[in-house]
Scaffold this motif. Sequence first.
Motif, mmCIF file in Angstrom:
data_model
loop_
_atom_site.group_PDB
_atom_site.id
_atom_site.type_symbol
_atom_site.label_atom_id
_atom_site.label_comp_id
_atom_site.label_asym_id
_atom_site.label_seq_id
_atom_site.Cartn_x
_atom_site.Cartn_y
_atom_site.Cartn_z
ATOM 1 N N PHE A 337 13.176 29.150 -24.948
ATOM 2 C CA PHE A 337 14.384 29.101 -23.986
ATOM 3 C C PHE A 337 14.183 30.092 -23.014
ATOM 4 N N ILE A 358 13.780 24.779 -21.199
ATOM 5 C CA ILE A 358 13.069 24.890 -22.546
ATOM 6 C C ILE A 358 11.604 24.282 -22.470
ATOM 7 N N CYS A 410 21.200 22.783 -28.907
ATOM 8 C CA CYS A 410 19.990 22.518 -28.555
ATOM 9 C C CYS A 410 19.796 20.956 -29.184
#
Length: 583
Positions: A337, A358, A410
């Motif tokens: 990230f 990401i 996520c």
Amino acid sequence: MAITNDKHFEIAILPKTTLSRMNDFRRDGILIDIYIEAGQERIPCHRNVLAASSNYFYAMFTSNMKEKHDDTIHISNIDAATMSSIINYIYTGQICLSPDNVQSVFEAACLMQLTKLQECCSEFFIHNLDASNCLGVYKLAILHDITDLANTTLNVVLQSFSDVLCEEDFLRLTKEQLTEMLRKDVIVKSENQVFEGLIKWIKYDMDTRQKHLHDLLKEIRLVHMTEKYLIKSVLQHPLIEESAQCRDVISKTMGFWNLCPDKQIEVRDSCLCYQARPYREKVFIIGGKDEDQNFQNNILSCDEIQLSKSCWKYEANLPLPLHDLDLIATALDDSIFISQHKPAIRASTSPMSSNRWIYHLKEKTWKKIQASRLKFRFEFGIAYLEGFVYIIGGYDANMRDVSKVERYNCQTDTWDEVAKLPYVTDSCVAAECNRRIIVIGGHSASRKAETLVQSYDPSTDRWTMINPLTCTINIKDVSCLSLEGKVYVFYSNPDMHVLYYNQNNKKWQELLTCEKKQVMFSVCRYQRCIALIGGLQGDYIDVEVVGSVDIFKPNTAEWKLLPNAAIPRCAHQSVSFLLSNIS
């Protein structure tokens, strides 16, 4: 004739020519007084030459052994070709070693106490060591008590254990030898490989080895496996299902996982091995500046066991919106990230802090992260915990400190907010430790924030205060991370200091101070140690961007310097991953 001065003469070549002459005598059968018999060969020799060269023969010919008076000595455990090579070496100091004869020559040299020949064989072994032979050479060195060879070979065994597990020498280990090996810090991709190697070893001789499965399973570091693998591949393995004792070990492992972090620190069961191995890892350097202070808009990686400058490889370019920016990064399960961390200087870049991405390591692809509600936030702390990236502190577009704590899911690609930060701060640093987020220091209207330590528990959505740091630190030159349940803080003021949080007395303690003036560095985990990578060294006038890697060993509070182990970088980020998670 009167001569008053003495003069000393030394003919350096004489010993060599004398021994060469004795070898001529041996070939011509002159003055022969002993025969060495090996296999079907009878080799003529001279007692005095053998005794002078070998303590083995000296003891034989000068003690009350029966060989003292025999004219033929039969040596049963050395073959004729090896014995002939040994005798020729004794007379000439020359020998030709090859993969075919080195083991037999080494064993003969050990028997006959020919130290220099042992050293030649050891050098040959070391020069040709690889995963296919290192375990066999290690056992040979241990058998003959050759410490230097054993230590060097053991290091190769540990470093290449993933490949050693596939070799015949591994399957031939005794139960005691395998136990000793499993207790060492072998380097593997994951503990899964060690378990699979154990099962191969059992199956190699099922009738005599299956009874050892329970004892050896306790040497596997099960608590460092994933729950999925432990249940599907270990618990459901036919050999494990047949053993109530083995199932009990698995049950205790799962029980340990269910404990809260504080209890995990306290509980220690003799059936379980808790210490992690130095699993194979890959280290990444993200962005930063080179020796000429130019931005490097890429990611470099190194997956070698021993970091070295030549092993770093290009991994990927940063997305264009991240070019020429100060970045902050954190490692996810199998991704990185990356976010803009400070306002952009160049006019062409958006001032919003929602510039977040990401990088997926397996697919080698980039994903743009959607903006959170708070579009302007800079110089914040960041940490990853159980599927969420936490954005903590910082300041907004009006330079006001932000109390809101946002987190990115996520899995769902969504943002939400959690409990606000009790003491608002910017430029703080954060780390995950024992299922909590630890936030250290920062800047605020009150200087008190520079020593504050705040802890967030996601299970209760509450913040609590931890004992403050024992000293005020310059938060611009500080990094922190967690390792094996402890939080470590590295800061330069101007020497390098290392602090850690002692769970027992709930206080911060200084582990080490060293005269190392280094700023704008990065830290990441590396083989159960901490790697401090790159940075700026020197005073304000004469500074240098360094490519060094300093390995900090928490257990001994020692530094190991690797001078040219990385590409020179400063103001960069670094993260590491287990190879098993990203390959």
